[in-house]
Enzyme design. Structure first.
Site, mmCIF file in Angstrom:
data_model
loop_
_atom_site.group_PDB
_atom_site.id
_atom_site.type_symbol
_atom_site.label_atom_id
_atom_site.label_comp_id
_atom_site.label_asym_id
_atom_site.label_seq_id
_atom_site.Cartn_x
_atom_site.Cartn_y
_atom_site.Cartn_z
ATOM 1 N N LYS A 21 0.818 -1.211 0.000
ATOM 2 C CA LYS A 21 0.000 0.000 0.000
ATOM 3 C C LYS A 21 0.856 1.267 0.000
ATOM 4 O O LYS A 21 0.371 2.354 -0.329
ATOM 5 C CB LYS A 21 -0.911 -0.015 1.235
ATOM 6 C CG LYS A 21 -1.929 1.120 1.281
ATOM 7 C CD LYS A 21 -2.773 0.998 2.543
ATOM 8 C CE LYS A 21 -3.791 2.138 2.641
ATOM 9 N NZ LYS A 21 -4.609 2.058 3.876
ATOM 10 N N THR A 23 2.261 2.910 2.723
ATOM 11 C CA THR A 23 1.884 3.845 3.775
ATOM 12 C C THR A 23 3.095 4.706 4.124
ATOM 13 O O THR A 23 4.130 4.642 3.452
ATOM 14 C CB THR A 23 1.418 3.091 5.027
ATOM 15 O OG1 THR A 23 2.535 2.363 5.568
ATOM 16 C CG2 THR A 23 0.287 2.122 4.702
ATOM 17 N N THR A 81 -6.318 -3.553 8.854
ATOM 18 C CA THR A 81 -5.232 -4.067 8.020
ATOM 19 C C THR A 81 -4.816 -5.473 8.424
ATOM 20 O O THR A 81 -4.658 -6.360 7.570
ATOM 21 C CB THR A 81 -4.008 -3.133 8.114
ATOM 22 O OG1 THR A 81 -4.387 -1.835 7.652
ATOM 23 C CG2 THR A 81 -2.855 -3.650 7.269
ATOM 24 N N THR A 106 4.050 -12.896 14.937
ATOM 25 C CA THR A 106 5.006 -12.250 15.834
ATOM 26 C C THR A 106 5.076 -12.965 17.175
ATOM 27 O O THR A 106 4.109 -13.627 17.599
ATOM 28 C CB THR A 106 4.596 -10.783 16.072
ATOM 29 O OG1 THR A 106 5.415 -10.216 17.100
ATOM 30 C CG2 THR A 106 3.142 -10.680 16.511
ATOM 31 N N ASP A 107 6.206 -12.802 17.869
ATOM 32 C CA ASP A 107 6.326 -13.345 19.220
ATOM 33 C C ASP A 107 5.400 -12.634 20.197
ATOM 34 O O ASP A 107 5.103 -13.154 21.282
ATOM 35 C CB ASP A 107 7.772 -13.264 19.713
ATOM 36 C CG ASP A 107 8.375 -11.858 19.677
ATOM 37 O OD1 ASP A 107 7.704 -10.905 19.218
ATOM 38 O OD2 ASP A 107 9.546 -11.714 20.096
ATOM 39 N N GLU A 108 4.891 -11.451 19.821
ATOM 40 C CA GLU A 108 4.063 -10.675 20.739
ATOM 41 C C GLU A 108 2.689 -11.283 20.995
ATOM 42 O O GLU A 108 1.988 -10.869 21.923
ATOM 43 C CB GLU A 108 3.920 -9.239 20.244
ATOM 44 C CG GLU A 108 5.227 -8.469 20.260
ATOM 45 C CD GLU A 108 5.036 -6.967 20.181
ATOM 46 O OE1 GLU A 108 4.030 -6.466 20.717
ATOM 47 O OE2 GLU A 108 5.885 -6.295 19.571
ATOM 48 N N TYR A 131 -1.837 -4.082 18.863
ATOM 49 C CA TYR A 131 -1.114 -4.694 17.740
ATOM 50 C C TYR A 131 -1.062 -6.202 17.901
ATOM 51 O O TYR A 131 -1.419 -6.958 16.980
ATOM 52 C CB TYR A 131 0.308 -4.130 17.658
ATOM 53 C CG TYR A 131 1.243 -5.003 16.863
ATOM 54 C CD1 TYR A 131 1.050 -5.207 15.501
ATOM 55 C CD2 TYR A 131 2.313 -5.660 17.484
ATOM 56 C CE1 TYR A 131 1.901 -6.036 14.769
ATOM 57 C CE2 TYR A 131 3.157 -6.489 16.766
ATOM 58 C CZ TYR A 131 2.951 -6.670 15.411
ATOM 59 O OH TYR A 131 3.787 -7.494 14.695
ATOM 60 N N LYS A 135 -2.806 -9.381 15.632
ATOM 61 C CA LYS A 135 -2.074 -10.505 15.065
ATOM 62 C C LYS A 135 -2.639 -11.840 15.554
ATOM 63 O O LYS A 135 -2.633 -12.834 14.817
ATOM 64 C CB LYS A 135 -0.591 -10.392 15.402
ATOM 65 C CG LYS A 135 0.100 -9.158 14.819
ATOM 66 C CD LYS A 135 0.075 -9.150 13.297
ATOM 67 C CE LYS A 135 1.119 -10.079 12.706
ATOM 68 N NZ LYS A 135 1.201 -9.968 11.223
ATOM 69 N N ASN A 161 13.114 -8.287 14.551
ATOM 70 C CA ASN A 161 14.024 -8.166 13.414
ATOM 71 C C ASN A 161 14.641 -6.776 13.377
ATOM 72 O O ASN A 161 14.013 -5.789 13.770
ATOM 73 C CB ASN A 161 13.267 -8.388 12.108
ATOM 74 C CG ASN A 161 13.177 -9.840 11.696
ATOM 75 O OD1 ASN A 161 13.377 -10.186 10.541
ATOM 76 N ND2 ASN A 161 12.855 -10.713 12.636
ATOM 77 N N VAL A 187 15.410 6.215 25.248
ATOM 78 C CA VAL A 187 15.023 4.879 25.685
ATOM 79 C C VAL A 187 13.770 4.983 26.540
ATOM 80 O O VAL A 187 13.668 5.870 27.398
ATOM 81 C CB VAL A 187 16.156 4.210 26.504
ATOM 82 C CG1 VAL A 187 15.727 2.820 26.980
ATOM 83 C CG2 VAL A 187 17.438 4.120 25.681
#
Length: 298
Positions: A21, A23, A81, A106-108, A131, A135, A161, A187
């Site tokens: 797309k 974005t 999305t 994802t690991d999340e 998020y 997923k 990643n 941070v």
């Protein structure tokens, strides 16, 4: 991740179609030097997806809204999305008879891990932000298409990643660009959140290994086994660049303090493991941003 996947696939001699797309986080320049066809469209657009499926025998579905901070303020866009887009991709690929479909997650999805905890492919999912929840919803659709249509979907989950061409909303490019400007490097909170870092070229190599060693319905985990606190990784970058130091700010809302995947089966079944050390990967990534950082105006 998408541009590296296209690059790695092209290097194997495959014909690549990139569907994007474009974005705010997308940039055609990320595909410079990669032989490919390009379709600019949204994964939620069924007719565009249908047309792009013509002649395709493999789909690697990576399109997603992925910045956790944005999902806290604009969750509807993530649901559209990441969930509706996954449904459209699955529907059209299944109808077109695409032989292999890889869904990248994802690991999340598992939420926060305890200090010595590692999540295997069938661990319970407890997403800690919008998020991650989107997923999880996409993964539920993958299971539904497997069960309802016996569609050969493979699932991929990975740890954080990093590498060239990543948008600076993400941690490592943000830290590198700040460091190249002299610092300080920002941070979240006290920087004690732990992430497992995986170089993007190693991840792309893993997905290709999953294609070559195809197992219908498999779930593959790709982990770097490089767990570090955010302040440790940021300080490493600070030292490499000679920046002025770290700047600690407010903690992110709903911060998960550790993610961790058990990827033992992947390593055994596919013969995969990371080939690039974090140190070498950081040097390569820094070199890329030193040359290309002007894209975002340091």
């Amino acid at each position: 991740m998408g541009s590296q996947m296209a690059r790695s696939l092209s290097e194997t001699g495959r014909d690549v179609v990139v569907f994007d797309k474009l974005t705010y986080a997308g940039d055609r320049a990320n595909l410079e030097g990669v032989k490919h066809d390009f379709v600019e469209a949204c994964v939620c657009d069924g007719s565009a997806v249908r047309a792009a499926m013509d002649g395709v025998d493999v789909v690697i579905h990576m399109a997603a809204e992925s910045h956790v901070e944005n999902s806290l303020h604009e969750p509807d866009q993530f649901l559209q999305t990441n969930v509706v887009g996954a449904r459209v991709m699955l529907s059209e690929a299944c109808a077109a008879g695409v032989e292999q479909f890889v869904h990248v997650s994802t690991d999340e999805v598992f939420g926060q891990a305890l200090p010595d905890e590692y999540f295997g492919p069938n661990a319970p999912m407890k997403p800690g932000n919008a998020y991650a929840a989107s997923k999880v919803g996409a993964e539920a659709l993958v299971h539904a298409w497997r069960h309802t249509y016996d569609y050969p979907v493979t699932m991929v989950r990975c740890t954080n990643n990093f590498g060239p061409r990543q948008h600076p909303e993400k941690a490592i490019p943000c830290w590198i660009l700040a460091g190249l400007g002299g610092g300080p490097i920002p941070v979240h909170g006290e920087g004690v959140a732990v992430r497992d870092w995986l170089y993007v070229e190693d991840f792309a190599r893993g997905v290709i290994a999953a294609l070559d060693g195809w197992q219908d319905g498999a779930t593959w985990h790709f982990a770097g086994r490089n767990h570090r606190q955010n302040k440790q990784m940021a300080d490493n970058i600070c030292q490499l660049l000679g920046a002025s130091g770290l700047q600690f700010g407010p903690e992110r809302t709903g911060q998960d303090y550790r993610y961790a995947l058990d990827d033992e089966y992947t390593r055994s079944a596919l013969g995969w493991r990371p080939q690039v050390s974090v140190e070498d990967a950081l040097h390569s990534t820094i070199d890329w941003y030193r040359t290309h950082g002007q894209r975002w105006g340091r």
